[in-house]
Design a protein around this motif. Structure first.
Motif, PDB file in Angstrom:
ATOM      1  N   LEU A  51       0.889  -1.078   0.025  1.00 49.08           N
ATOM      2  CA  LEU A  51       0.039  -0.149  -0.051  1.00 49.08           C
ATOM      3  C   LEU A  51       0.774   1.093   0.215  1.00 49.08           C
ATOM      4  O   LEU A  51       0.422   2.479  -0.539  1.00 49.08           O
ATOM      5  N   THR A  52       2.127   1.133   0.597  1.00 50.31           N
ATOM      6  CA  THR A  52       2.897   2.307   0.728  1.00 50.31           C
ATOM      7  C   THR A  52       4.366   1.834   0.521  1.00 50.31           C
ATOM      8  O   THR A  52       4.784   0.843   0.737  1.00 50.31           O
ATOM      9  N   ASP A  97     -10.973   1.800  -2.984  1.00 47.06           N
ATOM     10  CA  ASP A  97     -11.017   1.947  -1.425  1.00 47.06           C
ATOM     11  C   ASP A  97      -9.307   2.255  -1.088  1.00 47.06           C
ATOM     12  O   ASP A  97      -8.614   1.128  -1.079  1.00 47.06           O
ATOM     13  N   PRO A  98      -8.818   3.075  -0.573  1.00 44.44           N
ATOM     14  CA  PRO A  98      -7.562   3.586  -0.353  1.00 44.44           C
ATOM     15  C   PRO A  98      -7.001   2.605   0.765  1.00 44.44           C
ATOM     16  O   PRO A  98      -5.816   2.073   0.915  1.00 44.44           O
ATOM     17  N   ARG A  99      -8.096   1.882   1.782  1.00 43.68           N
ATOM     18  CA  ARG A  99      -7.650   1.036   2.894  1.00 43.68           C
ATOM     19  C   ARG A  99      -7.130  -0.381   2.473  1.00 43.68           C
ATOM     20  O   ARG A  99      -6.505  -1.065   2.743  1.00 43.68           O
ATOM     21  N   GLY A 130      -5.066   1.067  -1.764  1.00 46.46           N
ATOM     22  CA  GLY A 130      -3.963   1.912  -1.486  1.00 46.46           C
ATOM     23  C   GLY A 130      -4.604   3.354  -2.320  1.00 46.46           C
ATOM     24  O   GLY A 130      -5.282   3.236  -2.860  1.00 46.46           O
ATOM     25  N   ALA A 131      -3.579   4.149  -2.004  1.00 45.43           N
ATOM     26  CA  ALA A 131      -3.888   5.584  -2.547  1.00 45.43           C
ATOM     27  C   ALA A 131      -3.672   6.015  -3.905  1.00 45.43           C
ATOM     28  O   ALA A 131      -4.191   6.899  -4.547  1.00 45.43           O
ATOM     29  N   HIS A 180      -8.763  13.011 -10.398  1.00 47.72           N
ATOM     30  CA  HIS A 180     -10.007  12.556 -10.114  1.00 47.72           C
ATOM     31  C   HIS A 180     -11.205  13.071 -11.031  1.00 47.72           C
ATOM     32  O   HIS A 180     -11.839  13.971 -10.590  1.00 47.72           O
ATOM     33  N   ALA A 203     -12.176   8.593  -3.933  1.00 44.44           N
ATOM     34  CA  ALA A 203     -11.183   8.538  -2.892  1.00 44.44           C
ATOM     35  C   ALA A 203      -9.782   8.507  -3.535  1.00 44.44           C
ATOM     36  O   ALA A 203      -8.631   9.132  -2.958  1.00 44.44           O
ATOM     37  N   VAL A 204      -9.713   7.672  -4.951  1.00 43.96           N
ATOM     38  CA  VAL A 204      -8.286   7.579  -5.526  1.00 43.96           C
ATOM     39  C   VAL A 204      -8.431   8.365  -6.720  1.00 43.96           C
ATOM     40  O   VAL A 204      -9.343   8.102  -7.396  1.00 43.96           O
ATOM     41  N   GLU A 212       4.603   6.468  -5.395  1.00 48.14           N
ATOM     42  CA  GLU A 212       4.730   7.510  -4.475  1.00 48.14           C
ATOM     43  C   GLU A 212       5.230   8.760  -4.946  1.00 48.14           C
ATOM     44  O   GLU A 212       4.611   9.594  -4.735  1.00 48.14           O
ATOM     45  N   LEU A 241       2.334  10.238  -6.925  1.00 45.06           N
ATOM     46  CA  LEU A 241       1.184  11.169  -6.098  1.00 45.06           C
ATOM     47  C   LEU A 241       1.885  12.406  -5.258  1.00 45.06           C
ATOM     48  O   LEU A 241       1.321  13.385  -5.050  1.00 45.06           O
TER      49      LEU A 241
END
Length: 365
Positions: free
Chosen positions: A111-112, A181-183, A186-187, A219, A225-226, A348, A351
């Protein structure tokens, strides 16, 4: 030919990626699916195991128990295949690597970037046991494109353009499930889901590493959300420039992945929706269409010329390489842990750059 026993985590029948991986396994004739924890829901996991004909004792409801018990069996699995939502990639991979079982994992790695780096440090000595499913590096003509670049057919590279366009999330009410869903996904949104494929393809074929990027992250469907669209400038080593456009709201596009490379002597194009052909173009206006399995193409094929190879065959080629690796042979084109970490750095950096209105952002490794 030796048949390797494998297990799958996630990917119950009816899931897109689970079904794709099982079909690719079957194409190679070198694997047998003998175990699985196919769902996080115990009842569904057991029903899925039954549907696939697994021994009930090897249809697990807990992947940590699966890793432990398969490692202890004399006939235990030789490979764990991870097709879970992104949030589960690292914990599941860690359990199997700790148990001494190699892993083939869907992308992105984590995710990160912080998670990915900690994982890479922890499993530094097992980097060859962690295989990433960067599918498009398995296409025969992608590998032929890489060979042509290496042999100097294009001359020194000047530009690299790659785009990956889909439209399955173009409607505001499109069901993106866990990917939105970022959870769980991931973002990164589209950048992590398919942008990592495009980025890996550009570096894989060119042989160059991207040093920095400038991104516009969007977006385009309100309320998400992503991100669902990104346009990114790339700066490679040796002053080569590039661009990457990734979108899951590009109306009319199914799975439109295209790579173009421009050198001093020639340009080269590959299109995933016409995967058996490369187009080599020169400044005198001549175009050469290079067909897979032709007499001038040394890159191995699974099928004779005129019998199209596609997405499943690309997956199968990755699995054939994996079988070779398990058998003690070299597999230099197989994406490993470092490719997963590289993809996470790309997400990363994109983003971060987008949040800073396109500021140039370095990729640090």
């Amino acid at each position: 030919m030796k048949t390797w026993p494998v297990g799958m985590i996630g990917g119950a029948p009816g899931s897109f990626m689970g079904d794709v991986h099982r079909r690719a396994l079957a194409l190679t004739g070198q694997f047998s699916l003998v175990a699985g924890c196919l769902s996080r829901h115990p009842r569904q996991a057991l029903e899925a195991g039954q549907a696939l004909g697994l021994d009930p004792a090897r249809a697990y409801t807990d992947w940590t128990r699966m890793a432990r018990e398969e490692a202890a069996r004399p006939d235990g699995i030789a490979l764990a295949i991870i097709v879970t939502p992104n949030a589960m990639h690292l914990p599941v991979a860690a359990a199997f690597l700790d148990a001494g079982i190699p892993v083939l994992c869907e992308k992105p790695l984590a995710l990160t970037l912080e998670q990915a780096r900690h994982f890479a440090i922890r499993f530094e000595e097992k980097t060859n046991d962690m295989i990433m499913a960067y599918t498009y590096s398995g296409y025969a003509m992608v590998r032929e494109a890489r060979r042509l670049v290496q042999t100097g057919a294009l001359g020194a590279l000047r530009g690299i353009q790659v785009e990956y366009l889909q439209d399955w999330l173009a409607d505001a009410d499109s069901d993106g499930g866990w990917r939105l869903d970022p959870r769980t996904g991931g973002a990164g949104g589209c950048v992590g889901d398919i942008g990592t494929h495009a980025f890996h393809l550009a570096e894989f074929v060119s042989g160059l590493r991207c040093e920095a990027l400038s991104a516009r992250i969007s977006h385009l469907v309100a309320g998400r959300a992503v991100p669902d669209d990104a346009q990114i400038q790339l700066r490679f080593a040796d002053d080569t420039v590039g661009g990457l456009w990734v979108s899951q709201v590009a109306t009319g596009c199914g799975n439109a992945l295209r790579l173009r490379l421009f050198g001093e002597k020639a340009g080269l194009e590959w299109n995933q929706e016409q995967p058996d052909t490369l187009v080599l173009s020169t400044m005198d206006g001549c175009q050469t269409h290079i067909a897979r399995a032709g007499s001038a193409v040394p890159t191995p094929s699974l099928l004779p010329r005129g019998h199209p190879e596609g997405y499943l065959e690309a997956f199968a080629r990755l699995y054939a390489d994996t079988a070779g690796l398990l058998g003690g042979h070299n597999a230099p084109l197989l994406p490993r842990l470092d490719a997963g970490l590289r993809g996470q750095e790309f997400i990363e950096a994109a983003l971060e750059s987008g949040a800073r209105y396109g500021a140039w952002t370095a990729l640090r490794t």
